[in-house]
Motif scaffolding. Structure first.
Motif, mmCIF file in Angstrom:
data_model
loop_
_atom_site.group_PDB
_atom_site.id
_atom_site.type_symbol
_atom_site.label_atom_id
_atom_site.label_comp_id
_atom_site.label_asym_id
_atom_site.label_seq_id
_atom_site.Cartn_x
_atom_site.Cartn_y
_atom_site.Cartn_z
ATOM 1 N N GLY A 297 0.761 -0.807 -0.006
ATOM 2 C CA GLY A 297 0.165 -0.038 0.301
ATOM 3 C C GLY A 297 1.062 0.918 -0.023
ATOM 4 N N MET A 301 1.979 1.766 4.613
ATOM 5 C CA MET A 301 0.701 0.911 4.287
ATOM 6 C C MET A 301 0.610 -0.678 4.019
ATOM 7 N N TRP A 302 -0.510 -1.446 4.111
ATOM 8 C CA TRP A 302 -0.455 -2.790 3.287
ATOM 9 C C TRP A 302 -2.514 -2.567 3.024
ATOM 10 N N ASN A 303 -2.655 -3.091 2.200
ATOM 11 C CA ASN A 303 -3.956 -3.812 1.188
ATOM 12 C C ASN A 303 -4.157 -4.609 1.410
ATOM 13 N N ARG A 319 -10.833 -2.290 -2.102
ATOM 14 C CA ARG A 319 -9.373 -2.255 -1.170
ATOM 15 C C ARG A 319 -9.039 -1.653 0.316
ATOM 16 N N ARG A 320 -9.036 -2.180 1.086
ATOM 17 C CA ARG A 320 -9.072 -1.541 2.690
ATOM 18 C C ARG A 320 -7.480 -1.286 3.173
ATOM 19 N N SER A 321 -7.297 -0.476 3.454
ATOM 20 C CA SER A 321 -5.411 -0.483 4.067
ATOM 21 C C SER A 321 -5.855 -1.583 5.298
ATOM 22 N N GLN A 323 -2.496 -2.193 8.649
ATOM 23 C CA GLN A 323 -1.563 -3.192 8.903
ATOM 24 C C GLN A 323 -0.831 -4.213 9.618
#
Length: 363
Positions: A297, A301-303, A319-321, A323
């Motif tokens: 992300g 961050m990661w998705n 899409r959702r962010s 951690q």
């Protein structure tokens, strides 16, 4: 001929309608076939996660002594070497005692001389006392002989002490094992002249081996409450007992050193690496999912891709962010903008994008 015209028109209309319906159905089937199918996982939120951690340290002998002589001298005999196993009382190294033997002979000769003089004084004293009874001896003579006798007795006691000191020094010219163990280092060779207190060999005790483990200060309370701590050495697991709660923080490693008593059957060598098994419970809310369902992300961050209902009654990608709080080689524990019970894609992220209509393999 005109009588059959309406029938022909009706048949033609029905044929055209059937053809249109068939074409529409084929288009619908083709469109359905073009919607990709994704593998999903239902999110199960948990209040925290447990991670098995290991804190490293070393195996230490319960006792480790650098043995030295209490007096100086020349090494006469090396009775052990590195790697030898010894028992309590075994002789390890001895010094040359020739000088001590000569000294003891001199003292013995002096003692014999004093004994002979004492016998003479005692005989003379006895004669003077007999003469005194007959009136032929003076008190001064008896007093002089008595004084000489007492001086000789004092000298004899001094020589006895010197002989005992010489015998003790001879005994201390040999180092004996204070406990059973194994020789780990040797610092001298035969013929070396060693000073008083200089180390000659290092003896490691066989019994009561310990593991010295450095742990962070914040983990002290949890580790102190462990009922059955386990130490891993190589591929072997050993139950251990905490001996001390830690005294201070090492300024270099910023850890507190704890001592754990290992079982008697422990075969680990001194200095071997030891690992304390510790289950750490993190209070962070999140969920576990395969790392194959996580993609890069923005801004650290990661998705993840959630599968949500769309207005057409189907499903699409959102899409959702998230951690990543912890990860291993297969799974990751994440937290973020995902609700409990939602579905997330766990495979084939390269085939979908946000907003794309998809089918779930679980449907």
């Amino acid at each position: 001929m005109h009588r059959y015209a309406p029938s022909l028109v009706l048949v033609a209309s029905l044929s055209l309608l059937v053809a249109c319906n068939g074409e529409t159905q084929a288009q619908d089937e083709t469109a359905s076939q073009n919607i990709p199918t994704v593998t999903t996982l239902a999110v199960e939120m948990t209040p925290g996660y447990t991670v098995n951690r290991e804190f490293v340290g070393t195996v230490q002998a319960g006792q480790s002594a650098n043995l030295g002589f209490e007096l100086s001298g020349k090494v006469n005999a090396l009775l052990v070497d590195v790697g030898d196993t010894v028992k309590t009382g075994d002789a390890l190294i001895s010094l040359d005692t020739l000088l001590l033997d000569t000294e003891a002979q001199q003292l013995s000769a002096q003692l014999e001389q004093l004994d002979a003089q004492l016998d003479l004084i005692k005989n003379n004293l006895q004669r003077q006392r007999q003469l005194k009874k007959k009136g032929f001896s003076a008190d001064a003579e008896i007093d002089s002989l008595t004084s000489q006798r007492d001086a000789l007795l004092a000298n004899i006691r001094q020589l006895d002490a010197s002989l005992a000191s010489s015998a003790l020094r001879k005994e201390k010219s040999t180092i004996y094992a204070p406990y059973s163990g194994k020789i780990s280092h040797r610092f001298v060779s035969q013929g070396d002249v060693v000073g008083m207190g200089a180390p000659t060999v290092t003896l490691l005790a066989n019994a009561q081996k310990e593991a010295h483990i450095g742990v962070p200060a914040k983990a002290l309370a949890d580790i102190g409450n462990m009922t059955n701590p386990t130490i891993r050495i190589g591929n072997a697991q050993y139950p251990a007992k905490l001996l001390n709660p830690g005294a201070d923080i090492d300024m270099r490693s910023r850890t507190v050193t704890l001592r754990f008593l290992l079982p008697e059957e422990t075969t680990a060598l001194n200095g071997e690496l030891a690992y304390l098994q510790y289950d750490y419970l993190s209070p962070d809310q999140g969920f576990w999912m395969p790392i194959s369902g996580i993609t890069d992300g923005l801004r650290g961050m990661w998705n993840v891709y959630a599968v949500v209902p769309n207005k057409n009654g189907g499903h699409e990608i959102a899409r959702r962010s998230v951690q990543v709080l912890h990860a291993d080689d297969k799974n990751a524990y994440v937290s973020g903008a995902v609700e409990d019970g939602e579905w997330v894609v766990v495979e084939g992220l390269q085939r979908v994008i946000a907003g794309q209509q998809v089918q779930m393999a679980t449907e």
